[in-house]
Write an enzyme that holds these catalytic residues in place. Structure first.
Site, mmCIF file in Angstrom:
data_model
loop_
_atom_site.group_PDB
_atom_site.id
_atom_site.type_symbol
_atom_site.label_atom_id
_atom_site.label_comp_id
_atom_site.label_asym_id
_atom_site.label_seq_id
_atom_site.Cartn_x
_atom_site.Cartn_y
_atom_site.Cartn_z
ATOM 1 C CB CYS A 48 3.629 -159.453 -8.965
ATOM 2 S SG CYS A 48 5.171 -160.134 -8.290
ATOM 3 C CG LEU A 49 2.662 -162.545 -3.523
ATOM 4 C CD1 LEU A 49 2.672 -164.042 -3.751
ATOM 5 C CD2 LEU A 49 3.661 -162.163 -2.442
#
Length: 588
Positions: free
Chosen positions: A322-323
């Site tokens: 994800c991030l």
């Protein structure tokens, strides 16, 4: 605490004339007072701007008022829906909800009189979706906001939300003599207690270090932002190249180290890899000025320095989720630009590098919303996890809000706590400055994909990453839609393996071997091959049953060298500090 995290939000301004200085001071005072007002509004609205939907509906309404033929079309559509309802109630085929709508799955909804309620609502829902789509000329962003807001409002009036016309609630009430409402009241009190305390209060609480994040290891490095965990080997020999996992800091890292049977980290160790994982700190208001680059330098690069020292300069398989995958891609591009060749490969799970098609999250990423959010975060010093989770739940309100409320408070049922639910409730905060930079520079301005994102004052490019890439997208991801993740094909022409797996942003990644009803597709694009669009790729990629994890393990093995004795835990420069999972994962 490292004072570098507390540098001023903006550099000092050059000397000004007295008049200009007075004007600037007055403007600054006005902004501060407005910011206080917006922060108070944010406490009520969950961090959402109240102006954005108003402007969107004004745009939509003005264009609709100037489109008489469109209004006539909506009238005709309404008459058509009434005819369909009459035929359905007269014995014709019932109105079928979309496959993703589970509100009317019970067989009782297909029998009188409940089928009448369901049919009427589904037809009305179709009409409102058509009406909200708006006439030509409505701003695209405003159109998304209107459609989203109308959908949320219509969902409130679903017959499934009213106990006296919901056959499932009626049946539960008869079967329990009203005990379902008593149980629901108990659940409500428990949830209110958890909401106030911020911690689970149920009897079956899963504990970090015992039930979750329990893979044996040691914390071998700690700074202001991270703890680095080195996991204990379970095989006599390991691949020379270690694996460094960079999770997202929106939630705790142990999404990849849940229960022993579905822990990706534990399984990866069992495959003969030396595994390191970053555990991010849960920042408080004192981290308000931490930057996105702090997360690169004090997170990814600091961890990589430690891993390289412990593993005697072996190249590293870096993996980001994800991030964490986005910041890993930024770090990898900067390393490639600067001639740092310590990476053997890069893996990214549900991570975006181009944000032009970032899905429904774009509803919350507008100039108006970001300006409002800046004021909210400036007052707090961070964005609270509850404010973030509210936006994510709205994206799937049927499943995550209304169905949950009905099941818990009206049916009196509660799911038995599981590891993924426990992790999902263990939210973290986001530093104000970092989160603002992330949303504005990446989501809104798309600097990374367009070659305008700078590290150390110089731009970086994803195209500079030349190591093999392994990219994972999930079919029903509402946070990082897989077609958005796929866009890395346009930004980099290195050797790339792309996997599309069943499930969503979390469940699609936590997909251990033996998990039922799992499948995936995988495709390989050699170095320099021509681009294939996502739909063409989907049509050609072979569907395989089971977990995608073994495909990743085989890919890592193909890029690794000889097997060696496991490296020591820590090193002289990075000695073991304490047992995993460390301290930062326990912060609330």
């Amino acid at each position: 605490m490292n004072q570098e995290l507390f540098r001023p939000l903006q550099p000092a301004a050059p000397a000004q004339s007295p008049v200009a200085a007075l004007q600037e001071e007055a403007a600054f005072g006005a902004r501060e007072l407005d910011g206080i007002l917006h922060a108070a509004e944010g406490n009520v609205s969950g961090g959402m701007s109240l102006v954005a939907p108003w402007l969107a509906f004004m745009d939509w309404g003005a264009h609709l008022a100037n489109a008489p033929m469109r209004r006539l079309e909506l009238v005709r559509a309404a008459a058509h829906q009434w005819r369909r309802l009459a035929f359905a109630d007269g014995g014709a085929t019932s109105i079928v909800p979309p496959p993703t709508d589970h509100r009317f799955g019970d067989a009782a909804w297909r029998k009188p009189p409940f089928n009448m309620f369901a049919n009427a609502f589904l037809l009305a829902e179709e009409w409102w979706a058509m009406a909200a789509s708006g006439p030509a000329g409505v701003d695209r962003g405003n159109q998304r906001v209107v459609s989203f807001a109308v959908r949320q409002l219509v969902d409130v009036f679903s017959p499934s939300n009213f106990p006296w016309i919901n056959p499932e609630v009626i049946r539960a009430t008869k079967d329990t003599n009203g005990g379902n409402f008593v149980a629901g009241a108990v659940h409500l009190l428990t949830d209110l207690q958890e909401s106030v305390s911020g911690r689970p209060c149920g009897p079956d609480e899963l504990r970090i270090g015992r039930d979750l994040a329990a893979t044996p290891g040691k914390v071998v490095f700690r700074n202001d932002l991270i703890e680095l965990i080195q996991y204990a080997p379970t095989t006599a020999e390991v691949r020379r190249e270690p694996v460094l996992i960079v999770p997202a800091w929106i939630m705790k890292y142990y999404i990849l180290d849940l229960s022993p049977e579905n822990s990706l980290i534990r399984n990866l160790v069992a495959q003969g890899h030396t595994v390191f994982a970053i555990s991010w700190r849960n920042p408080g208001p004192e981290f308000r000025n931490a930057t996105l680059d702090d997360y690169r330098a004090k997170g990814v690069i600091a961890a990589l320095d430690a891993v390289s020292d412990i593993c005697q300069d072996a190249k590293v398989h870096a993996c980001g989720y994800c991030l964490g995958g986005t910041i890993l891609s930024i770090a990898a591009a900067a390393m490639a630009r600067d001639g740092d060749d310590r990476l053997a490969s890069v893996t990214m799970f549900c991570a975006q590098t181009d944000f032009t098609e970032a899905g429904e999250l774009q509803l919350f990423i507008t100039e108006d919303q970001l300006a409002f959010l800046d004021d909210v975060m400036r007052a707090q010093g961070y964005l609270d996890s509850r404010q973030m989770s509210g936006a994510f739940r709205l994206l799937r309100s049927n499943d995550l809000i209304w169905s949950r409320l009905i099941k818990i408070y009206l049916m009196g049922e509660r799911d038995h706590p599981n590891d993924l639910m426990a992790w999902n409730a263990d939210g973290t905060r986001m530093p104000a400055r970092m989160h603002g930079e992330y949303l504005r520079r990446l989501f809104l301005d798309n600097e990374l994909a367009e070659g305008r994102f700078t590290v150390g004052g110089k731009p970086i490019a994803i195209s500079d990453i030349r190591v093999p890439l392994f990219i994972v997208g999930t079919e029903t991801d509402h946070i990082a839609p897989w077609r958005s993740v796929y866009k890395i094909h346009l930004l980099n022409d290195a050797d790339l393996t792309f996997v599309l797996t069943s499930g969503g942003h979390n469940a699609g990644v936590v997909s251990e071997p033996g998990h039922p009803h799992r499948h995936f597709r995988v495709g390989h694009r050699p170095l320099g091959a021509l681009y294939i669009g996502p739909d063409e790729w989907l049509a050609d990629a072979e569907r395989r049953e089971g977990s995608w994890w073994p495909a990743w393990w085989n890919w890592l093995d193909s890029l690794s060298s000889e097997r060696i004795a496991p490296p020591a835990t820590g090193s002289k420069r990075y000695p073991a500090i304490e047992d995993a999972p460390g301290q930062y994962v326990l912060e609330h």
